[in-house]
Design a protein around this motif. Structure first.
Motif, PDB file in Angstrom:
ATOM      1  N   LEU A 170      -6.312 108.371 -18.838  1.00  0.00           N
ATOM      2  CA  LEU A 170      -6.275 109.511 -17.868  1.00  0.00           C
ATOM      3  C   LEU A 170      -7.605 110.127 -17.910  1.00  0.00           C
ATOM      4  N   ARG A 220     -10.540 110.648 -13.049  1.00  0.00           N
ATOM      5  CA  ARG A 220      -9.615 111.508 -12.617  1.00  0.00           C
ATOM      6  C   ARG A 220      -9.983 112.550 -11.869  1.00  0.00           C
ATOM      7  N   ASP A 268       0.095 123.468 -14.054  1.00  0.00           N
ATOM      8  CA  ASP A 268      -0.029 121.996 -13.979  1.00  0.00           C
ATOM      9  C   ASP A 268       0.990 121.584 -14.800  1.00  0.00           C
ATOM     10  N   LEU A 296       0.575 116.107 -11.129  1.00  0.00           N
ATOM     11  CA  LEU A 296      -0.135 114.843 -10.609  1.00  0.00           C
ATOM     12  C   LEU A 296       0.253 113.604 -11.329  1.00  0.00           C
ATOM     13  N   THR A 346       2.893 112.810 -12.025  1.00  0.00           N
ATOM     14  CA  THR A 346       3.982 112.966 -13.076  1.00  0.00           C
ATOM     15  C   THR A 346       5.347 112.962 -12.398  1.00  0.00           C
TER      16      THR A 346
HETATM   17  C1  LIG Z   1       0.696 109.391 -15.857  1.00  0.00           C
HETATM   18  S1  LIG Z   1       0.354 111.122 -16.880  1.00  0.00           S
HETATM   19  C2  LIG Z   1      -0.420 112.297 -15.806  1.00  0.00           C
HETATM   20  C3  LIG Z   1      -1.169 113.155 -16.525  1.00  0.00           C
HETATM   21  C4  LIG Z   1      -2.151 114.088 -15.790  1.00  0.00           C
HETATM   22  N1  LIG Z   1      -0.944 114.919 -14.761  1.00  0.00           N
HETATM   23  C5  LIG Z   1      -2.880 113.112 -15.008  1.00  0.00           C
HETATM   24  O1  LIG Z   1      -3.040 113.039 -13.748  1.00  0.00           O
HETATM   25  O2  LIG Z   1      -3.918 112.874 -15.631  1.00  0.00           O
HETATM   26  C6  LIG Z   1       2.109 111.591 -16.672  1.00  0.00           C
HETATM   27  C7  LIG Z   1       2.335 113.072 -17.737  1.00  0.00           C
HETATM   28  O3  LIG Z   1       3.563 113.495 -17.723  1.00  0.00           O
HETATM   29  C8  LIG Z   1       4.238 113.734 -18.912  1.00  0.00           C
HETATM   30  N2  LIG Z   1       5.595 113.759 -18.460  1.00  0.00           N
HETATM   31  C9  LIG Z   1       6.651 113.043 -18.678  1.00  0.00           C
HETATM   32  N3  LIG Z   1       7.789 113.394 -18.284  1.00  0.00           N
HETATM   33  C10 LIG Z   1       7.478 114.723 -18.097  1.00  0.00           C
HETATM   34  C11 LIG Z   1       8.653 115.704 -17.592  1.00  0.00           C
HETATM   35  N4  LIG Z   1       9.703 115.530 -17.721  1.00  0.00           N
HETATM   36  N5  LIG Z   1       8.040 117.100 -17.262  1.00  0.00           N
HETATM   37  C12 LIG Z   1       6.706 117.081 -17.566  1.00  0.00           C
HETATM   38  N6  LIG Z   1       5.947 116.372 -17.869  1.00  0.00           N
HETATM   39  C13 LIG Z   1       6.282 114.966 -18.154  1.00  0.00           C
HETATM   40  C14 LIG Z   1       3.666 112.889 -19.539  1.00  0.00           C
HETATM   41  O4  LIG Z   1       3.756 113.367 -21.223  1.00  0.00           O
HETATM   42  C15 LIG Z   1       2.262 112.642 -19.138  1.00  0.00           C
HETATM   43  O5  LIG Z   1       1.218 113.460 -19.910  1.00  0.00           O
END
Ligand SMILES: C[S@@+](CC[C@H](N)C(=O)[O-])C[C@H]1O[C@@H](n2cnc3c(N)ncnc32)[C@H](O)[C@@H]1O
Length: 203
Positions: free
Chosen positions: A29, A33, A54, A118, A120
């Motif tokens: 990640l 990005r 975020d 993002l 997420t």
């Molecule tokens: C694919 S990563 C994206 C991270 C960052 N936003 C980016 O774009 O680089 C997904 C993130 O969502 C978090 N996540 C998973 N379930 C979540 C939830 N219910 N609420 C908030 N964050 C969550 C994970 O821990 C992870 O860091």
């Protein structure tokens, strides 16, 4: 097909953001990005003094981009390894990193001018609850933004993370029901492919 497969949070049960797997995901990640983060800043109209929350901040690329625009930024994530990496890579001490989820944001009512999530939302456990939380923490007139990678309906494995056009539209519908106005879905070409965004305003 299982109902979850077509939902905007079709990877709600994905649990690989902890421990060594989380560390490996965090490393991926960090690469390529910043364009997505810049797009988020443009779509959310980040200005000096704004407070950006975020949701699911991962290793913090978009938080650091918001801070470059003199915003105050808070990264929220449930994975300790993500928060550890985000902290260690962020020299600006004004950034705040909090353990939390979309469904239970550790943010006071009305404290945010922008909430974004993002890559997420497709992992949120409960989309309605996550949007209720975004609505609660936003000040009136504040902006909510979700960005996901555009994916094909038949994609599997890693390529299935993201949204189809239908999933973006379904999420936009839930945003309207949650009380957001001016909700709009858009597609964006970036070097790595196509992104889908949903923006809305907290009335
Ligand atoms: C694919 S990563 C994206 C991270 C960052 N936003 C980016 O774009 O680089 C997904 C993130 O969502 C978090 N996540 C998973 N379930 C979540 C939830 N219910 N609420 C908030 N964050 C969550 C994970 O821990 C992870 O860091």
């Amino acid at each position: 097909m299982h109902e979850l497969a077509t939902a905007p949070n079709h990877h709600a049960l994905h649990g690989s953001f902890h421990g060594a797997r989380g560390l490996a995901v965090a490393m991926t990640l960090l690469v390529g990005r910043s364009k997505d983060a810049r797009l988020a800043c443009e779509l959310a109209d980040v200005r000096p003094g704004a407070h950006v929350v975020d949701v699911g901040c991962g290793p913090g690329v978009a938080v650091r981009e918001a801070m470059r625009r003199d915003a105050r930024a808070t990264g929220v994530d449930p994975a300790p390894v993500m928060l550890r990496i985000a902290r260690s890579l962020t020299h600006d001490r004004r950034a705040t990193w909090l353990d939390g989820t979309a469904e239970a944001l550790p943010i006071a009512d009305g404290d945010a001018s922008i909430v974004w999530s993002l890559a997420t939302v497709h992992h949120w456990r409960d989309v309605e609850q996550g949007l209720a939380e975004a609505h609660r923490v936003l000040t009136p007139g504040g902006r909510f933004l979700a960005i996901e990678r555009a994916r094909r309906p038949e994609a599997t494995g890693h390529a299935s993370h993201g949204w189809t056009d239908d999933q973006a539209e379904a999420f936009a519908t839930v945003c309207r029901v949650a009380g957001f106005t001016d909700v709009a879905v858009a597609r964006h070409r970036v070097r790595s492919g196509t992104l889908l965004s949903v923006v809305g305003v907290r009335a």
